[in-house]
Design a protein around this motif. Structure first.
Motif, mmCIF file in Angstrom:
data_model
loop_
_atom_site.group_PDB
_atom_site.id
_atom_site.type_symbol
_atom_site.label_atom_id
_atom_site.label_comp_id
_atom_site.label_asym_id
_atom_site.label_seq_id
_atom_site.Cartn_x
_atom_site.Cartn_y
_atom_site.Cartn_z
ATOM 1 N N ASN A 33 4.025 32.267 28.435
ATOM 2 C CA ASN A 33 4.483 33.650 28.567
ATOM 3 C C ASN A 33 3.316 34.580 28.243
ATOM 4 O OD1 ASN A 33 4.300 33.965 25.723
ATOM 5 N ND2 ASN A 33 6.475 33.542 25.416
ATOM 6 N N ASP A 34 3.544 35.871 28.403
ATOM 7 C CA ASP A 34 2.469 36.846 28.222
ATOM 8 C C ASP A 34 2.220 37.173 26.751
ATOM 9 O OD1 ASP A 34 0.515 38.606 29.288
ATOM 10 O OD2 ASP A 34 1.869 40.304 28.978
ATOM 11 N N VAL A 35 3.172 36.822 25.883
ATOM 12 C CA VAL A 35 3.058 37.171 24.468
ATOM 13 C C VAL A 35 2.082 36.260 23.737
ATOM 14 C CG1 VAL A 35 4.335 37.433 22.296
ATOM 15 C CG2 VAL A 35 5.425 38.036 24.480
ATOM 16 N N THR A 36 2.095 34.968 24.071
ATOM 17 C CA THR A 36 1.335 33.989 23.286
ATOM 18 C C THR A 36 0.169 33.390 24.050
ATOM 19 O OG1 THR A 36 2.891 32.235 23.909
ATOM 20 C CG2 THR A 36 3.325 33.414 21.841
ATOM 21 N N THR A 37 -0.456 34.173 24.913
ATOM 22 C CA THR A 37 -1.723 33.728 25.494
ATOM 23 C C THR A 37 -2.748 33.606 24.363
ATOM 24 O OG1 THR A 37 -2.535 35.968 25.860
ATOM 25 C CG2 THR A 37 -1.238 34.974 27.642
ATOM 26 N N PRO A 38 -3.780 32.810 24.511
ATOM 27 C CA PRO A 38 -4.787 32.716 23.450
ATOM 28 C C PRO A 38 -5.344 34.069 23.036
ATOM 29 C CG PRO A 38 -5.109 30.929 25.010
ATOM 30 C CD PRO A 38 -4.032 31.818 25.591
ATOM 31 N N GLU A 39 -5.605 34.946 24.020
ATOM 32 C CA GLU A 39 -6.158 36.268 23.696
ATOM 33 C C GLU A 39 -5.177 37.087 22.855
ATOM 34 O OE1 GLU A 39 -7.803 34.985 27.717
ATOM 35 O OE2 GLU A 39 -5.853 34.999 26.722
ATOM 36 N N HIS A 40 -3.910 37.075 23.228
ATOM 37 C CA HIS A 40 -2.922 37.875 22.508
ATOM 38 C C HIS A 40 -2.608 37.283 21.137
ATOM 39 C CE1 HIS A 40 -1.385 39.737 26.533
ATOM 40 N NE2 HIS A 40 -2.493 40.320 26.087
ATOM 41 N N LEU A 41 -2.603 35.968 21.036
ATOM 42 C CA LEU A 41 -2.412 35.352 19.725
ATOM 43 C C LEU A 41 -3.523 35.756 18.758
ATOM 44 C CD1 LEU A 41 -1.100 31.685 20.155
ATOM 45 C CD2 LEU A 41 0.077 33.668 19.202
ATOM 46 N N MET A 42 -4.757 35.715 19.220
ATOM 47 C CA MET A 42 -5.870 36.089 18.349
ATOM 48 C C MET A 42 -5.795 37.564 17.954
ATOM 49 S SD MET A 42 -7.538 33.412 17.590
ATOM 50 C CE MET A 42 -9.106 34.012 16.943
ATOM 51 N N GLU A 43 -5.366 38.411 18.891
ATOM 52 C CA GLU A 43 -5.208 39.832 18.568
ATOM 53 C C GLU A 43 -4.120 40.015 17.522
ATOM 54 O OE1 GLU A 43 -4.281 44.111 20.784
ATOM 55 O OE2 GLU A 43 -4.651 42.305 21.981
ATOM 56 N N MET A 44 -3.023 39.289 17.669
ATOM 57 C CA MET A 44 -1.911 39.356 16.732
ATOM 58 C C MET A 44 -2.351 38.944 15.321
ATOM 59 S SD MET A 44 1.695 37.373 17.345
ATOM 60 C CE MET A 44 1.578 37.690 19.113
ATOM 61 N N LEU A 45 -3.052 37.834 15.233
ATOM 62 C CA LEU A 45 -3.502 37.333 13.933
ATOM 63 C C LEU A 45 -4.514 38.287 13.297
ATOM 64 C CD1 LEU A 45 -3.906 33.526 14.756
ATOM 65 C CD2 LEU A 45 -1.947 34.679 13.722
ATOM 66 N N ARG A 46 -5.357 38.902 14.136
ATOM 67 C CA ARG A 46 -6.374 39.827 13.613
ATOM 68 C C ARG A 46 -5.743 41.112 13.112
ATOM 69 N NH1 ARG A 46 -8.640 44.131 15.725
ATOM 70 N NH2 ARG A 46 -7.783 43.716 17.802
ATOM 71 N N ILE A 47 -4.900 41.728 13.926
ATOM 72 C CA ILE A 47 -4.289 43.010 13.552
ATOM 73 C C ILE A 47 -3.388 42.845 12.332
ATOM 74 C CG2 ILE A 47 -2.652 44.786 14.307
ATOM 75 C CD1 ILE A 47 -3.771 44.451 17.129
ATOM 76 N N GLY A 48 -2.668 41.726 12.268
ATOM 77 C CA GLY A 48 -1.755 41.494 11.160
ATOM 78 C C GLY A 48 -2.408 40.933 9.913
ATOM 79 N N HIS A 49 -3.726 40.696 9.972
ATOM 80 C CA HIS A 49 -4.461 40.083 8.849
ATOM 81 C C HIS A 49 -3.777 38.787 8.409
ATOM 82 C CE1 HIS A 49 -6.915 43.703 8.547
ATOM 83 N NE2 HIS A 49 -5.798 44.411 8.545
ATOM 84 N N LEU A 50 -3.356 38.002 9.400
ATOM 85 C CA LEU A 50 -2.617 36.768 9.139
ATOM 86 C C LEU A 50 -3.601 35.607 8.998
ATOM 87 C CD1 LEU A 50 0.190 37.474 11.747
ATOM 88 C CD2 LEU A 50 0.439 37.558 9.268
ATOM 89 N N ASP A 51 -4.388 35.665 7.954
ATOM 90 C CA ASP A 51 -5.477 34.705 7.788
ATOM 91 C C ASP A 51 -4.988 33.282 7.516
ATOM 92 O OD1 ASP A 51 -7.222 36.821 8.113
ATOM 93 O OD2 ASP A 51 -7.388 37.205 5.965
ATOM 94 N N SER A 52 -3.796 33.140 6.961
ATOM 95 C CA SER A 52 -3.291 31.798 6.644
ATOM 96 C C SER A 52 -2.413 31.227 7.753
ATOM 97 C CB SER A 52 -2.499 31.825 5.333
ATOM 98 O OG SER A 52 -1.347 32.647 5.463
ATOM 99 N N VAL A 53 -2.233 31.994 8.822
ATOM 100 C CA VAL A 53 -1.436 31.530 9.967
ATOM 101 C C VAL A 53 -2.387 31.022 11.039
ATOM 102 C CG1 VAL A 53 0.192 32.229 11.773
ATOM 103 C CG2 VAL A 53 0.424 33.135 9.453
ATOM 104 N N ASN A 54 -2.052 29.883 11.624
ATOM 105 C CA ASN A 54 -2.927 29.297 12.631
ATOM 106 C C ASN A 54 -2.154 28.984 13.904
ATOM 107 O OD1 ASN A 54 -5.729 29.080 11.403
ATOM 108 N ND2 ASN A 54 -4.496 28.173 9.761
ATOM 109 N N VAL A 55 -2.736 28.141 14.758
ATOM 110 C CA VAL A 55 -2.231 27.980 16.128
ATOM 111 C C VAL A 55 -1.969 26.516 16.450
ATOM 112 C CG1 VAL A 55 -2.810 28.293 18.575
ATOM 113 C CG2 VAL A 55 -3.433 30.059 16.910
ATOM 114 N N CYS A 56 -0.879 26.317 17.192
ATOM 115 C CA CYS A 56 -0.640 25.033 17.859
ATOM 116 C C CYS A 56 -0.964 25.251 19.334
ATOM 117 C CB CYS A 56 0.810 24.591 17.688
ATOM 118 S SG CYS A 56 1.233 23.118 18.657
#
Length: 285
Positions: free
Chosen positions: A161-184
Motif C-alpha cells: 500500500n502507499d502508507v508503508t512504502t520504504p520511503e514513507h516508513l522511514m519518514e514516519m520513523l524520522r518525524i515521530g522520533h521512533l528510534d526504538s521502532v524498526n522494520v519487517c
C-alpha cells in the motif's frame, strides 16, 4: 547469517499445536512467528497460551508475533478473506477495536517470551497523507508503549500500500522520533508491480531492517509461494542481508494449502533455507 524462522501462517487453517512447532524446528527454524488468528493461535485462551509457553521453554527456539488481521474467531476464514483489522482505519471506533485486538494478542507475551511484534498499518486502499501519517504514528506509539514493558520490540511491515512504502516508513520513523521502532521487510510485497523492488527497499531501509518476510510471487499478486517459485531476485535478497550490520530474522511466510502436511512443509522449508544461505554472487570484473 540470518536467524532462520518460519511463520505458522503456513498452517493457518489448523489449530496450532506442539506437533506443528516440532516440524518447524525439524526444518531448521531457530525462531517461530506466531500468526495471531483466534481460529489458529487463540491468544485469548489462557490454557492454550500456557501450553505453547511450556513448549517454547522446553525447546531452543525463540518466538515472534504477527498482529491479528482478522476479527473475532475467524470461523469463516479462508485465504480469500481480506484483512478486517486496520489500526489506521478512517473510523475511530474501528481503530479502537483494532488496537484492543492487537493488545489482546500482545498479552500472550506475559507467558510466552516473545521477541517482537510485526504490525500492519493500513490496507491496500489506504493512501499516504498528513492525516494517515498522524494516525500511524499514534498507533505505533500506543503499541510500543504497551509492548515494551512485556519485553516485546515493535516492527512495522512493508505492505503493498502507499502508507508503508520504504520511503514513507522511514519518514514516519524520522518525524515521530521512533528510534526504538524498526522494520519487517516483506520481500514478496516489494516484488509486486509498482512497489520499487527488493534492492531499493534494502538500500532505503538499511539497518532498520530487523526481520524479513520471505516468500515469492510472479509480480502481479501477493501469492506467498515458496522462495524460488516466482520472480523475486533472491541474489538481491542475499546481498541485502549480507550488507546489514546485524543479521535479521528471516521468516518464511508461506500461504496455507490444505495438502501441506508437516512433513512436506519441513522439507520445503529446509530447501528454502539452504537456497537463502548460499554465498552472495560476486560481480564480474
Amino acid at each position: 547469517m540470518m536467524k532462520r524462522s518460519i511463520s505458522t501462517h503456513v498452517f493457518l487453517q489448523q489449530r496450532l499445536h506442539a506437533g506443528l512447532l516440532d516440524a518447524m524446528v525439524g526444518a531448521g527454524a531457530q525462531s517461530i512467528e506466531l500468526f495471531a488468528a483466534r481460529h489458529h493461535f487463540d491468544y485469548v485462551d489462557r490454557t492454550e497460551v500456557k501450553e505453547l509457553a511450556k513448549w517454547f521453554r522446553s525447546n531452543d527456539c525463540r518466538a515472534t508475533l504477527h498482529q491479528p488481521i482478522f476479527d473475532g474467531r475467524g470461523a469463516n476464514w479462508s485465504k480469500h478473506v481480506p484483512p478486517s483489522i486496520n489500526l489506521i482505519d478512517v473510523e475511530k471506533t474501528r481503530r479502537i477495536d483494532a488496537m484492543d485486538e492487537v493488545k489482546r494478542a500482545l498479552e500472550a507475551a506475559e507467558q510466552i517470551d516473545i521477541d517482537s511484534i510485526v504490525l500492519h498499518l493500513g490496507t491496500q486502499n489506504d493512501t499516504w497523507n498528513e492525516r494517515t501519517l498522524d494516525i500511524s504514528m499514534t498507533a505505533i506509539e500506543h503499541i510500543k508503549a504497551f509492548a515494551a514493558p512485556l519485553g516485546v520490540k515493535t516492527l512495522i511491515e512493508t505492505l503493498p500500500n502507499d502508507v508503508t512504502t520504504p520511503e514513507h516508513l522511514m519518514e514516519m520513523l524520522r518525524i515521530g522520533h521512533l528510534d526504538s521502532v524498526n522494520v519487517c521487510l516483506d520481500v514478496g510485497h516489494m516484488n509486486l508491480h509498482g512497489m520499487g523492488g527488493v534492492a531499493s527497499a534494502f538500500e532505503i531501509l538499511g539497518d532498520r531492517i530487523k526481520q524479513l518476510h520471505l516468500h515469492d510471487n510472479g509480480g502481479e499478486k501477493d501469492e506467498h509461494c515458496w522462495p524460488g517459485e516466482g520472480t523475486v531476485k533472491w541474489d538481491e535478497v542475499r546481498a541485502g542481508i549480507a550488507a546489514l550490520k546485524l543479521p535479521p530474522t528471516g521468516t518464511l511466510e508461506i500461504r496455507y494449502e490444505p495438502e501441506m502436511d508437516a512433513k512436506t512443509m519441513s522439507a520445503n522449508a529446509a530447501k528454502a533455507f539452504h537456497m537463502l544461505e548460499q554465498p552472495v554472487p560476486q560481480p564480474q570484473s
